[in-house]
Design an enzyme around this catalytic site. Structure first.
Site, short mmCIF file in Angstrom:
data_model
loop_
_atom_site.label_atom_id
_atom_site.label_comp_id
_atom_site.label_asym_id
_atom_site.label_seq_id
_atom_site.Cartn_x
_atom_site.Cartn_y
_atom_site.Cartn_z
N HIS A 95 -19.60 14.39 -19.24
CA HIS A 95 -18.22 14.60 -18.83
C HIS A 95 -18.13 15.81 -17.93
O HIS A 95 -18.73 16.85 -18.19
CB HIS A 95 -17.32 14.80 -20.05
CG HIS A 95 -15.88 15.05 -19.71
ND1 HIS A 95 -15.08 14.08 -19.13
CD2 HIS A 95 -15.12 16.16 -19.80
CE1 HIS A 95 -13.87 14.59 -18.92
NE2 HIS A 95 -13.88 15.85 -19.31
N SER A 96 -17.34 15.68 -16.84
CA SER A 96 -17.08 16.77 -15.89
C SER A 96 -18.42 17.27 -15.34
O SER A 96 -19.19 16.48 -14.80
CB SER A 96 -16.28 17.87 -16.59
OG SER A 96 -15.71 18.76 -15.67
N MET A 97 -18.72 18.56 -15.43
CA MET A 97 -20.01 19.04 -14.97
C MET A 97 -21.14 18.22 -15.59
O MET A 97 -22.15 17.92 -14.94
CB MET A 97 -20.20 20.52 -15.32
CG MET A 97 -21.54 21.11 -14.90
SD MET A 97 -21.88 22.77 -15.53
CE MET A 97 -22.63 22.39 -17.11
#
Length: 258
Positions: A95-97
């Site tokens: 998730h995300s980074m």
């Protein structure tokens, strides 16, 4: 990976299974830790063992230097996973980074002969997207304000302003992760072979459904995209629905492999 998986410096066992068909390795978002996936791991049924990556510079690895480079991090994590030897049913979720980092790790695993069942990327544009902000060079206040912008509940983040001891513990890893994201640049190469699924939410200020669709070109395998309600950290509020989606994708892979 043996069926009995022991925790290491890099990996935390979030859910064990006596006869796993799949091993799902989860990559936390920037500033996060392996604990970010504790609730999600509990939502999976039989046949799925869940692990989470623990980045240096936080929680029980607080005394280690954070790594502000996604390519270097991917090298280290891929090396850890390859140490288990070839294993069928391995899938990655980020998730995300963590989505970009999971992708870079997937590239390295496939290049070294480790087949992947699937890559799940959440809340992050495709790798060719380049961040032009430089928040990692700005003040602590600027970092805290951006964390509040993304948080489902900004109240706990606000404590970083009033609790300097807490800020001293948390913000160095946050700053390092922002640097890793903001300086990351994709290196052109062959697409992944494994299936890829992009997860995105309706009100994420960092990623639109159209940007999530751009992940399609980064694999020669099957592609799926799923939209969930909520903001950037939608998965904290929809752990059951996310686990159901991942399980359906993995089960579909198993059916097609027969």
């Amino acid at each position: 990976m043996d069926e009995t998986i022991s925790a290491t410096d890099w990996l935390r066992v979030m859910r064990t299974d006596p006869a796993p068909r799949h091993y799902l390795v989860c990559f936390p978002p920037g500033g996060g830790s392996a604990a970010a996936y504790r609730e999600l791991a509990l939502e999976f049924g039989s046949g799925v063992a869940v692990l989470a990556v623990q980045y240096p510079g936080r929680q029980d690895r607080l005394g280690e230097a954070a790594v502000p480079d996604l390519h270097a991090l991917a090298d280290l994590i891929a090396g850890e996973l390859l140490g288990y030897g070839p294993r069928s049913g391995l899938a990655l979720f980020g998730h995300s980074m963590g989505a970009t980092l999971a992708y870079e790790t997937a590239l390295r695993l496939e290049a070294r002969g480790q087949e992947l069942a699937a890559l799940f990327v959440s809340g992050r544009p495709a790798p060719t997207f380049a961040e032009h902000r430089r928040l990692h060079l700005e003040s602590d206040e600027a970092l805290i304000a951006d964390l509040e912008r993304l948080a489902a509940d900004p109240a706990p983040i606000a404590l970083l302003r009033t609790e300097p001891g807490l800020a001293d513990l948390v913000l160095p890893a946050v700053r390092s992760d922002y640097q890793a994201v903001e300086t990351y640049r994709h290196r052109q190469g062959e697409p992944l072979v494994c299936d890829l699924a992009a997860l995105v939410s309706t009100d994420d200020p960092t990623t639109t459904p159209e940007q999530a669709d751009e992940w399609r070109t980064f694999t020669s395998g099957a592609f799926a995209r799923e939209i969930f309600p909520g903001g950037h950290f939608y998965l904290d509020e929809h752990v059951g629905a996310v686990a159901d989606f991942v399980t359906r994708q993995l089960d579909d892979l198993a059916r097609r492999a027969r």
